[in-house]
Write a protein that holds these residues in place. Sequence first.
Motif, PDB file in Angstrom:
ATOM      1  N   ARG A   1      35.639  60.515  29.160  1.00  0.00           N
ATOM      2  CA  ARG A   1      34.450  59.939  29.794  1.00  0.00           C
ATOM      3  C   ARG A   1      34.898  58.995  30.901  1.00  0.00           C
ATOM      4  N   ILE A   2      34.029  58.808  31.882  1.00  0.00           N
ATOM      5  CA  ILE A   2      34.313  57.891  32.986  1.00  0.00           C
ATOM      6  C   ILE A   2      33.592  56.578  32.710  1.00  0.00           C
ATOM      7  N   VAL A   3      34.325  55.478  32.814  1.00  0.00           N
ATOM      8  CA  VAL A   3      33.737  54.157  32.586  1.00  0.00           C
ATOM      9  C   VAL A   3      33.925  53.324  33.854  1.00  0.00           C
ATOM     10  N   PRO A   4      32.821  52.759  34.392  1.00  0.00           N
ATOM     11  CA  PRO A   4      32.940  51.949  35.615  1.00  0.00           C
ATOM     12  C   PRO A   4      33.624  50.608  35.350  1.00  0.00           C
ATOM     13  N   LEU A   5      34.216  50.046  36.404  1.00  0.00           N
ATOM     14  CA  LEU A   5      34.874  48.741  36.313  1.00  0.00           C
ATOM     15  C   LEU A   5      34.102  47.708  37.134  1.00  0.00           C
ATOM     16  N   LEU A   6      33.977  46.513  36.599  1.00  0.00           N
ATOM     17  CA  LEU A   6      33.369  45.424  37.358  1.00  0.00           C
ATOM     18  C   LEU A   6      34.340  44.997  38.458  1.00  0.00           C
ATOM     19  N   PRO A   7      33.825  44.478  39.600  1.00  0.00           N
ATOM     20  CA  PRO A   7      34.725  44.050  40.691  1.00  0.00           C
ATOM     21  C   PRO A   7      35.807  43.071  40.238  1.00  0.00           C
TER      22      PRO A   7
ATOM     23  N   TYR B   1      35.941  43.658  26.686  1.00  0.00           N
ATOM     24  CA  TYR B   1      34.592  43.091  26.836  1.00  0.00           C
ATOM     25  C   TYR B   1      33.818  43.727  27.987  1.00  0.00           C
ATOM     26  N   SER B   2      34.531  44.136  29.049  1.00  0.00           N
ATOM     27  CA  SER B   2      33.848  44.695  30.223  1.00  0.00           C
ATOM     28  C   SER B   2      33.527  46.172  30.089  1.00  0.00           C
ATOM     29  N   THR B   3      34.289  46.885  29.248  1.00  0.00           N
ATOM     30  CA  THR B   3      34.087  48.338  29.168  1.00  0.00           C
ATOM     31  C   THR B   3      33.654  48.827  27.786  1.00  0.00           C
ATOM     32  N   GLY B   4      33.913  48.023  26.734  1.00  0.00           N
ATOM     33  CA  GLY B   4      33.540  48.455  25.381  1.00  0.00           C
ATOM     34  C   GLY B   4      34.430  49.534  24.807  1.00  0.00           C
ATOM     35  N   ILE B   5      35.623  49.752  25.383  1.00  0.00           N
ATOM     36  CA  ILE B   5      36.468  50.844  24.881  1.00  0.00           C
ATOM     37  C   ILE B   5      37.081  50.492  23.524  1.00  0.00           C
ATOM     38  N   ARG B   6      37.480  51.540  22.819  1.00  0.00           N
ATOM     39  CA  ARG B   6      38.113  51.371  21.506  1.00  0.00           C
ATOM     40  C   ARG B   6      39.563  50.924  21.675  1.00  0.00           C
ATOM     41  N   ARG B   7      40.123  50.358  20.597  1.00  0.00           N
ATOM     42  CA  ARG B   7      41.526  49.914  20.631  1.00  0.00           C
ATOM     43  C   ARG B   7      42.452  51.080  20.975  1.00  0.00           C
ATOM     44  N   SER B   8      42.262  52.239  20.326  1.00  0.00           N
ATOM     45  CA  SER B   8      43.145  53.390  20.568  1.00  0.00           C
ATOM     46  C   SER B   8      43.012  53.886  22.013  1.00  0.00           C
ATOM     47  N   GLU B   9      41.802  53.753  22.580  1.00  0.00           N
ATOM     48  CA  GLU B   9      41.577  54.194  23.961  1.00  0.00           C
ATOM     49  C   GLU B   9      42.286  53.269  24.945  1.00  0.00           C
ATOM     50  N   LEU B  10      42.259  51.969  24.646  1.00  0.00           N
ATOM     51  CA  LEU B  10      42.941  51.003  25.523  1.00  0.00           C
ATOM     52  C   LEU B  10      44.454  51.230  25.479  1.00  0.00           C
ATOM     53  N   ILE B  11      44.994  51.424  24.280  1.00  0.00           N
ATOM     54  CA  ILE B  11      46.436  51.649  24.135  1.00  0.00           C
ATOM     55  C   ILE B  11      46.855  52.935  24.861  1.00  0.00           C
ATOM     56  N   GLY B  12      46.003  53.967  24.780  1.00  0.00           N
ATOM     57  CA  GLY B  12      46.337  55.265  25.369  1.00  0.00           C
ATOM     58  C   GLY B  12      45.985  55.402  26.847  1.00  0.00           C
ATOM     59  N   LEU B  13      45.414  54.357  27.439  1.00  0.00           N
ATOM     60  CA  LEU B  13      44.990  54.429  28.851  1.00  0.00           C
ATOM     61  C   LEU B  13      46.192  54.637  29.762  1.00  0.00           C
ATOM     62  N   GLN B  14      46.135  55.695  30.581  1.00  0.00           N
ATOM     63  CA  GLN B  14      47.276  56.008  31.439  1.00  0.00           C
ATOM     64  C   GLN B  14      47.032  55.531  32.871  1.00  0.00           C
ATOM     65  N   LEU B  15      48.120  55.214  33.548  1.00  0.00           N
ATOM     66  CA  LEU B  15      48.042  54.724  34.931  1.00  0.00           C
ATOM     67  C   LEU B  15      47.287  55.700  35.832  1.00  0.00           C
ATOM     68  N   LYS B  16      47.525  56.991  35.634  1.00  0.00           N
ATOM     69  CA  LYS B  16      46.911  58.003  36.509  1.00  0.00           C
ATOM     70  C   LYS B  16      45.387  58.053  36.348  1.00  0.00           C
ATOM     71  N   ASN B  17      44.884  57.485  35.230  1.00  0.00           N
ATOM     72  CA  ASN B  17      43.439  57.516  34.987  1.00  0.00           C
ATOM     73  C   ASN B  17      42.733  56.227  35.381  1.00  0.00           C
ATOM     74  N   VAL B  18      43.470  55.357  36.082  1.00  0.00           N
ATOM     75  CA  VAL B  18      42.866  54.125  36.612  1.00  0.00           C
ATOM     76  C   VAL B  18      42.640  54.339  38.105  1.00  0.00           C
ATOM     77  N   ASP B  19      41.369  54.347  38.517  1.00  0.00           N
ATOM     78  CA  ASP B  19      41.005  54.591  39.912  1.00  0.00           C
ATOM     79  C   ASP B  19      40.446  53.294  40.502  1.00  0.00           C
ATOM     80  N   LEU B  20      41.329  52.507  41.105  1.00  0.00           N
ATOM     81  CA  LEU B  20      40.905  51.209  41.639  1.00  0.00           C
ATOM     82  C   LEU B  20      39.967  51.364  42.834  1.00  0.00           C
ATOM     83  N   SER B  21      40.243  52.337  43.703  1.00  0.00           N
ATOM     84  CA  SER B  21      39.381  52.509  44.889  1.00  0.00           C
ATOM     85  C   SER B  21      37.996  53.000  44.478  1.00  0.00           C
ATOM     86  N   GLY B  22      37.936  53.823  43.423  1.00  0.00           N
ATOM     87  CA  GLY B  22      36.634  54.313  42.936  1.00  0.00           C
ATOM     88  C   GLY B  22      35.979  53.358  41.949  1.00  0.00           C
TER      89      GLY B  22
END
Length: 298
Positions: free
Chosen positions: A177-183, A143-164
Amino acid sequence: MHNNLQKFQDYLLKEKNYSVHTALAYGKDLEFFQQFLDGNFDKTALEEVSYTLVRSWIVFMVDAGVSNSSVNRKMSSLKSFYKFLLKTKQIEVSPLSKHKALKTPKKVQIPFSEDELDNVLTHVVYKEGFDGVRDKLVIEMFYSTGIRRSELIGLQLKNVDLSGGQIKVLGKRQKERIVPLLPLMIDQLKLYLDERKVLKSIVDADFLFLLSNGNKLNETFVYRLINDYFSNVSEKVKRSPHMLRHTFATHMLNHGADLNSIKELLGHSSLASTQVYTHSSLTELKNVYQSAHPRNQK
């Protein structure tokens, strides 16, 4: 034909960056067409086909009860194949150059309401521990990012940037693509990662979202997760991950986001793909129009 079919599938995989699944589906469509030709037109090769023969196949499929959308998908496979033959100079004109797709009824998809999302994220009781934290995060991520099911399943730890405050998503045809995260997403991700650390065994360590047995998520599990939780708050027949993507886009539009921004967030290659989401925002748009247009203030 078989030699050309193999070359065509290699072209789809290597040059067009299509998935293996898509390349195989295109190949199957071409094989079905070849079988139709073999059975009805004395083994005419695909490379020598006229539009009359293509039209005969369309009529045959429609008479057999194949839906217009399925026929259109098969024609899309044929079109791509003949474009490939043109590109490799094996034919001079595509037999489908003047083909028009069959009409299909437009399905208006009704997104979840903001109340339904609020209910599922604040009032539904989630399981204790890892499973509950993960389930809520999956819903929030859709709901926060609008990503596809396959994109969510394939999301890798190294591509999660909590500080950014962002994630790197690998979309269709390997486009990043880069997708921002809500706080609030960042806080929930930290909570989930803490729970993830105490899993007894982790098999697919590279992936962010895991089952409690340490394997990465699969499509059926994700579909069931969304369907089960939303059955508590919604009467809608369609309760799928894609409906959450649809809801994300619609709610963003309703709150004033422009189509181009939504296009970038969704990873669409053209604005036409994003415009499908404007239909469900028409009611909201009419309300804004009525209240904002100067001629209605008099």
